[in-house]
Design a protein around this motif. Sequence first.
Motif, short mmCIF file in Angstrom:
data_model
loop_
_atom_site.label_atom_id
_atom_site.label_comp_id
_atom_site.label_asym_id
_atom_site.label_seq_id
_atom_site.Cartn_x
_atom_site.Cartn_y
_atom_site.Cartn_z
N THR A 205 40.61 48.11 33.28
CA THR A 205 40.29 47.09 32.30
C THR A 205 38.82 46.69 32.41
O THR A 205 38.28 46.61 33.52
N THR A 206 38.19 46.47 31.26
CA THR A 206 36.81 45.97 31.26
C THR A 206 36.79 44.45 31.14
O THR A 206 35.73 43.84 31.23
N TRP A 207 37.97 43.84 30.93
CA TRP A 207 38.06 42.39 30.72
C TRP A 207 38.94 41.75 31.79
O TRP A 207 39.95 42.34 32.21
N THR A 208 38.58 40.54 32.21
CA THR A 208 39.39 39.80 33.18
C THR A 208 39.64 38.36 32.74
O THR A 208 40.31 37.61 33.47
N ASN A 209 39.10 37.94 31.59
CA ASN A 209 39.19 36.54 31.14
C ASN A 209 38.61 35.57 32.17
O ASN A 209 39.03 34.41 32.25
N GLY A 210 37.71 36.07 32.99
CA GLY A 210 37.10 35.22 34.01
C GLY A 210 37.97 35.03 35.24
O GLY A 210 37.58 34.32 36.18
N LEU A 211 39.14 35.66 35.25
CA LEU A 211 40.05 35.55 36.40
C LEU A 211 39.79 36.72 37.34
O LEU A 211 40.45 37.76 37.27
N GLU A 212 38.83 36.55 38.21
CA GLU A 212 38.43 37.64 39.10
C GLU A 212 39.39 37.77 40.27
O GLU A 212 40.04 36.80 40.68
N THR A 213 39.46 38.97 40.80
CA THR A 213 40.26 39.18 42.01
C THR A 213 39.54 38.57 43.21
O THR A 213 38.31 38.52 43.24
N PRO A 214 40.28 38.11 44.22
CA PRO A 214 39.63 37.55 45.42
C PRO A 214 38.77 38.62 46.12
O PRO A 214 39.07 39.82 46.05
N ASP A 215 37.72 38.20 46.76
CA ASP A 215 36.86 39.13 47.51
C ASP A 215 37.70 39.92 48.51
O ASP A 215 38.50 39.35 49.26
N GLY A 216 37.50 41.22 48.50
CA GLY A 216 38.23 42.10 49.41
C GLY A 216 39.60 42.49 48.89
O GLY A 216 40.30 43.29 49.53
N LYS A 217 39.99 41.95 47.73
CA LYS A 217 41.30 42.27 47.16
C LYS A 217 41.16 42.81 45.74
O LYS A 217 41.99 42.54 44.86
#
Length: 397
Positions: A205-217
Amino acid sequence: MAVRKVRKLKLKAKVSIVCIILFSISIVLICFSNFSFFNSNNKSSDNHRVVENKHKTPKKYSFDLFMVGDALIHSAIYEDAKNADGSYDFKPMLKYIKPISSQYDLAYYNQETILGGADLGYSNYPLFNSPDEVGDAFVDAGFNLVSLATNHTMDKGERGVLHSVNYWSKQTNVVWDGQRESAEEREKIRVYECNGIKYAFFSYTTWTNGLETPDGKEYLNNVYSPEKVKNDIEKVKDKVDIVIVAMHWGTEYSMGVSSEQQQIANYLSSLGVQLIIGTHPHVVEPIEYINNGKTLVIYSLGNFISDQEGIERLTGLMMEVTINKVETDTESIVTVDSPRTELIYTDSNYGKKRSFKVYPYSKLDDSILLNYQNYYDEYKAVVSSKYSDLKWGLSRS
């Protein structure tokens, strides 16, 4: 004198007999020699033909792939599927699709909304969570190739993703990608096979709606980057016959192809990807071959099922292609052939239970969708705008 004549006659007789014997032996030897030579030539000729036939008769393999777009499960849809005992049944919504989708070797769809588990609460836009029974209905209809990387993957956080991964891991006959539970699982090389053709499948996906995955995950949601894609494909390209990529990209509600979509498509093609399946815009977009016919790009299949407003958002595509492999002693050629498509429409008769159903446009009439033929012509023109030879009407509908 008489004795001499007798001796001469006896000698001549012996010589004649010897000559006859020698002549007979010569004839036998000549015949045997010719027979052996003839047989030898025949054997050589037969062997030559066997080699020629082996070289000239290639091995052929193929599988048929069916595709639809986004399963965008709004609250009206899951409430319509709710049973008196609190369970859910989405299978009636696919009543007119299952007889088609179940006929193919592989059937693809995009699970737009996360199957995050009942304990997190089912929810609507903007942070979706859908019942597991959505997946049950699609699997029941023969869908066995599923894209999970979307802009709604992280709607219920890490817990939602882990529940989704756990659900799909239990579907033993389903290939899926886009979410994983660990970095180790994310980096595993996965090679699949269908009818003698080995393939790899990736979802980004190129989109996340600003909901990023946690660092390292970052493994929780497969967010596109050129480096990530290149690394993934290079690990498998020598192990498979074809690479298929599902891309969640583009501009929502736009039927045009963005410059970013074109750039990504060309980049994927340069890496050896032969089929790109696009979703996210929620409307249909064009289909075309790029890179001298090496890659088929479906820019957007549109919505498969949703409760969005507007005919264009309730209309999507069904697609079919045949993946062919021709294998000789010296090479193996794989092509994506015979693309065919048909429009589908999500109908909802509000106020009536079990009202949501997905219809092929071929099953519509004006009582279901007024002026449906005009919409058909309009969206057909959009989809065919970059590939005028596109065939309409599925071979198995």
